[in-house]
Design an enzyme around this catalytic site. Structure first.
Site, PDB file in Angstrom:
ATOM      1  N   ARG A  41       0.373  -0.778   0.279  1.00 43.22           N
ATOM      2  CA  ARG A  41       0.108   0.356  -0.337  1.00 43.22           C
ATOM      3  C   ARG A  41       0.707   1.443  -0.356  1.00 43.22           C
ATOM      4  O   ARG A  41       1.860   1.425   1.026  1.00 43.22           O
ATOM      5  CB  ARG A  41      -1.238   0.219   1.142  1.00 43.22           C
ATOM      6  CG  ARG A  41      -1.376   1.437   1.688  1.00 43.22           C
ATOM      7  CD  ARG A  41      -3.758   1.186   1.469  1.00 43.22           C
ATOM      8  NE  ARG A  41      -3.722   2.743   1.278  1.00 43.22           N
ATOM      9  CZ  ARG A  41      -4.651   2.848   2.331  1.00 43.22           C
ATOM     10  NH1 ARG A  41      -4.543   2.156   2.972  1.00 43.22           N
ATOM     11  NH2 ARG A  41      -4.725   4.007   2.775  1.00 43.22           N
ATOM     12  N   ARG A  85      -6.323   1.984  -4.386  1.00 42.02           N
ATOM     13  CA  ARG A  85      -5.037   1.491  -3.358  1.00 42.02           C
ATOM     14  C   ARG A  85      -5.061  -0.309  -2.840  1.00 42.02           C
ATOM     15  O   ARG A  85      -6.155  -0.155  -3.628  1.00 42.02           O
ATOM     16  CB  ARG A  85      -4.755   1.970  -1.490  1.00 42.02           C
ATOM     17  CG  ARG A  85      -6.611   1.055  -0.885  1.00 42.02           C
ATOM     18  CD  ARG A  85      -7.851   1.839  -1.129  1.00 42.02           C
ATOM     19  NE  ARG A  85      -8.110   3.766  -0.590  1.00 42.02           N
ATOM     20  CZ  ARG A  85      -7.973   3.650   0.407  1.00 42.02           C
ATOM     21  NH1 ARG A  85      -8.368   3.281   1.518  1.00 42.02           N
ATOM     22  NH2 ARG A  85      -7.811   4.981   0.318  1.00 42.02           N
ATOM     23  N   ASP A  92      -6.721  -1.794   2.251  1.00 40.76           N
ATOM     24  CA  ASP A  92      -7.194  -1.256   2.697  1.00 40.76           C
ATOM     25  C   ASP A  92      -7.401  -1.643   4.251  1.00 40.76           C
ATOM     26  O   ASP A  92      -8.763  -3.304   4.079  1.00 40.76           O
ATOM     27  CB  ASP A  92      -7.952   0.603   2.905  1.00 40.76           C
ATOM     28  CG  ASP A  92      -7.702   1.147   3.786  1.00 40.76           C
ATOM     29  OD1 ASP A  92      -7.440   1.549   4.397  1.00 40.76           O
ATOM     30  OD2 ASP A  92      -9.096   1.366   3.842  1.00 40.76           O
ATOM     31  N   ASP A 107      -9.357  -1.328   8.196  1.00 40.69           N
ATOM     32  CA  ASP A 107      -9.890  -1.218   8.749  1.00 40.69           C
ATOM     33  C   ASP A 107     -10.220  -1.589   9.759  1.00 40.69           C
ATOM     34  O   ASP A 107     -11.270  -2.435   9.443  1.00 40.69           O
ATOM     35  CB  ASP A 107     -10.782   0.117   8.575  1.00 40.69           C
ATOM     36  CG  ASP A 107     -10.660   1.436   7.443  1.00 40.69           C
ATOM     37  OD1 ASP A 107      -8.956   1.846   7.179  1.00 40.69           O
ATOM     38  OD2 ASP A 107     -11.324   1.798   6.777  1.00 40.69           O
TER      39      ASP A 107
HETATM   40  N1  A4P Z   1      -8.097   5.497  11.970  1.00 41.08           N
HETATM   41  C1  A4P Z   1      -9.294   6.643  13.077  1.00 41.08           C
HETATM   42  N2  A4P Z   1      -9.680   5.265  13.178  1.00 41.08           N
HETATM   43  C2  A4P Z   1      -9.005   4.117  12.465  1.00 41.08           C
HETATM   44  C3  A4P Z   1      -9.556   2.366  12.455  1.00 41.08           C
HETATM   45  N3  A4P Z   1     -10.923   1.943  13.095  1.00 41.08           N
HETATM   46  N4  A4P Z   1      -9.551   1.394  11.684  1.00 41.08           N
HETATM   47  C4  A4P Z   1      -6.508   6.328  11.247  1.00 41.08           C
HETATM   48  C5  A4P Z   1      -8.182   1.905  10.410  1.00 41.08           C
HETATM   49  N5  A4P Z   1      -7.817   3.233  10.612  1.00 41.08           N
HETATM   50  C6  A4P Z   1      -7.888   4.468  11.255  1.00 41.08           C
HETATM   51  O1  A4P Z   1      -7.041   5.773   6.943  1.00 41.08           O
HETATM   52  C7  A4P Z   1      -6.509   7.077   7.403  1.00 41.08           C
HETATM   53  C8  A4P Z   1      -5.979   7.429   9.575  1.00 41.08           C
HETATM   54  O2  A4P Z   1      -7.153   6.687  10.001  1.00 41.08           O
HETATM   55  C9  A4P Z   1      -5.392   6.426   9.682  1.00 41.08           C
HETATM   56  O3  A4P Z   1      -3.639   7.145   9.890  1.00 41.08           O
HETATM   57  C10 A4P Z   1      -5.683   6.266  11.194  1.00 41.08           C
HETATM   58  O4  A4P Z   1      -4.834   6.285  11.913  1.00 41.08           O
HETATM   59  P1  A4P Z   1      -6.102   5.652   6.030  1.00 41.08           P
HETATM   60  O5  A4P Z   1      -6.104   3.880   5.833  1.00 41.08           O
HETATM   61  O6  A4P Z   1      -4.974   5.769   5.859  1.00 41.08           O
HETATM   62  O7  A4P Z   1      -5.924   6.318   4.691  1.00 41.08           O
HETATM   63  P2  A4P Z   1      -8.112   6.593   4.160  1.00 41.08           P
HETATM   64  O8  A4P Z   1      -8.867   4.762   4.208  1.00 41.08           O
HETATM   65  O9  A4P Z   1      -7.630   6.897   2.182  1.00 41.08           O
HETATM   66  O10 A4P Z   1      -9.146   7.192   4.942  1.00 41.08           O
HETATM   67  P3  A4P Z   1      -9.989   6.537   6.135  1.00 41.08           P
HETATM   68  O11 A4P Z   1     -10.008   7.615   6.432  1.00 41.08           O
HETATM   69  O12 A4P Z   1      -9.272   4.917   6.042  1.00 41.08           O
HETATM   70  O13 A4P Z   1     -11.227   6.537   5.071  1.00 41.08           O
HETATM   71  P4  A4P Z   1     -12.331   5.393   4.789  1.00 41.08           P
HETATM   72  O14 A4P Z   1     -13.048   5.769   5.273  1.00 41.08           O
HETATM   73  O15 A4P Z   1     -11.657   4.166   4.878  1.00 41.08           O
HETATM   74  O16 A4P Z   1     -12.066   5.138   3.003  1.00 41.08           O
HETATM   75  N6  A4P Z   1     -14.999   3.218  -1.471  1.00 41.08           N
HETATM   76  C11 A4P Z   1     -15.222   1.907  -1.719  1.00 41.08           C
HETATM   77  N7  A4P Z   1     -16.719   1.241  -2.687  1.00 41.08           N
HETATM   78  N8  A4P Z   1     -14.951   0.699  -0.979  1.00 41.08           N
HETATM   79  C12 A4P Z   1     -14.137   1.250  -0.083  1.00 41.08           C
HETATM   80  O17 A4P Z   1     -13.845   0.021   0.265  1.00 41.08           O
HETATM   81  N9  A4P Z   1     -12.497   3.020   0.808  1.00 41.08           N
HETATM   82  C13 A4P Z   1     -12.524   4.624   0.757  1.00 41.08           C
HETATM   83  C14 A4P Z   1     -11.471   4.667   2.487  1.00 41.08           C
HETATM   84  C15 A4P Z   1     -13.165   5.510  -0.336  1.00 41.08           C
HETATM   85  N10 A4P Z   1     -13.776   4.607  -0.901  1.00 41.08           N
HETATM   86  C16 A4P Z   1     -14.000   2.984  -0.533  1.00 41.08           C
HETATM   87  C17 A4P Z   1     -14.055   2.758   0.270  1.00 41.08           C
HETATM   88 MG    MG Z   2      -8.335   2.485   5.773  1.00 42.02          MG
END
Ligand code: A4P
Ligand code: MG
Length: 176
Positions: A91, A100, A103, A105
């Site tokens: 990643r 990516r 991911d 979460d």
């Molecule tokens: N972080 C805080 N809480 C958590 C948690 N419970 N689990 C922080 C994981 N991480 C958590 O994440 C950013 C920061 O969130 C981490 O440094 C951690 O300290 P990241 O993985 O670097 O960035 P990201 O994934 O781009 O952002 P984020 O905010 O995690 O985004 P999302 O909400 O996970 O969205 N569309 C579809 N169809 N399917 C997907 O899976 N995923 C995203 C990412 C966007 N659009 C999508 C999907």
């Molecule tokens: Mg994430």
């Protein structure tokens, strides 16, 4: 069933890029193996879904899946291990919500609550996202969000299933 000291951990996997390891499905499968090895004992995995991308610009569709594990470590430690898996699977963090290879979460960990800049539990966008709620509905329909006071069943019904469909995998092929 949970042994003493174990809590239910739900982990969301998302992938929408190919890489040296293969295509989206290969990354999802690799992450499942690594999560079962390093985050906890795998209890159940949802089906894999193909989902419309949420976020800026043109992106390919995602594959999303949710794993249910029995875990014992602190949530901070589990997040660190999740980051390690992401890094080992190549990643590269470019932009938030950008494409990516994988991911990971942390969606929820028992009734654990956190809200620091590093970690929010339950995941802050869990209730807004059909691509998380539909697979989670297979695993924990009765789980109640400690902040919103609603079950996954209710949250999933509120969000609907637009943009989320079952992804046909080899495992789904009818047996001959
Ligand atoms: N972080 C805080 N809480 C958590 C948690 N419970 N689990 C922080 C994981 N991480 C958590 O994440 C950013 C920061 O969130 C981490 O440094 C951690 O300290 P990241 O993985 O670097 O960035 P990201 O994934 O781009 O952002 P984020 O905010 O995690 O985004 P999302 O909400 O996970 O969205 N569309 C579809 N169809 N399917 C997907 O899976 N995923 C995203 C990412 C966007 N659009 C999508 C999907
Ligand atoms: Mg994430």
């Amino acid at each position: 069933l949970l042994a003493q000291g174990e809590r239910e951990l739900a982990v969301a996997l998302g992938a929408n890029l190919s890489g040296p390891l293969g295509d989206r499905e290969d990354y999802i499968r690799a992450a499942t193996l690594m999560a079962s090895d390093r985050l906890g004992r795998l209890l159940r995995a949802s089906h894999i879904y193909e989902t419309d991308p949420i976020g800026p610009g043109q992106q390919r569709r995602y594959l999303n899946q949710v794993l249910l594990l029995a875990a014992t470590e602190t949530p901070e430690h589990l997040l660190e291990r999740a980051f390690e898996i992401e890094n080992e699977l190549g990643r590269v963090r470019e932009k938030r919500w950008g494409p990516r290879t994988i991911d990971l979460d942390l969606l929820l960990y028992g009734d654990c609550q956190r809200s620091t800049s590093e970690l929010t539990l339950p995941h802050p966008r869990l209730h807004e996202r059909a691509f998380v709620l539909m697979p989670l509905l297979e695993l924990l329909p009765q789980w109640r969000h400690p902040v919103l006071g609603k079950t996954v069943r209710v949250l999933a019904a509120e969000q609907g299933s637009a943009g989320v469909r079952r992804f046909q995998t080899v495992d789904d092929a009818p047996e001959g």
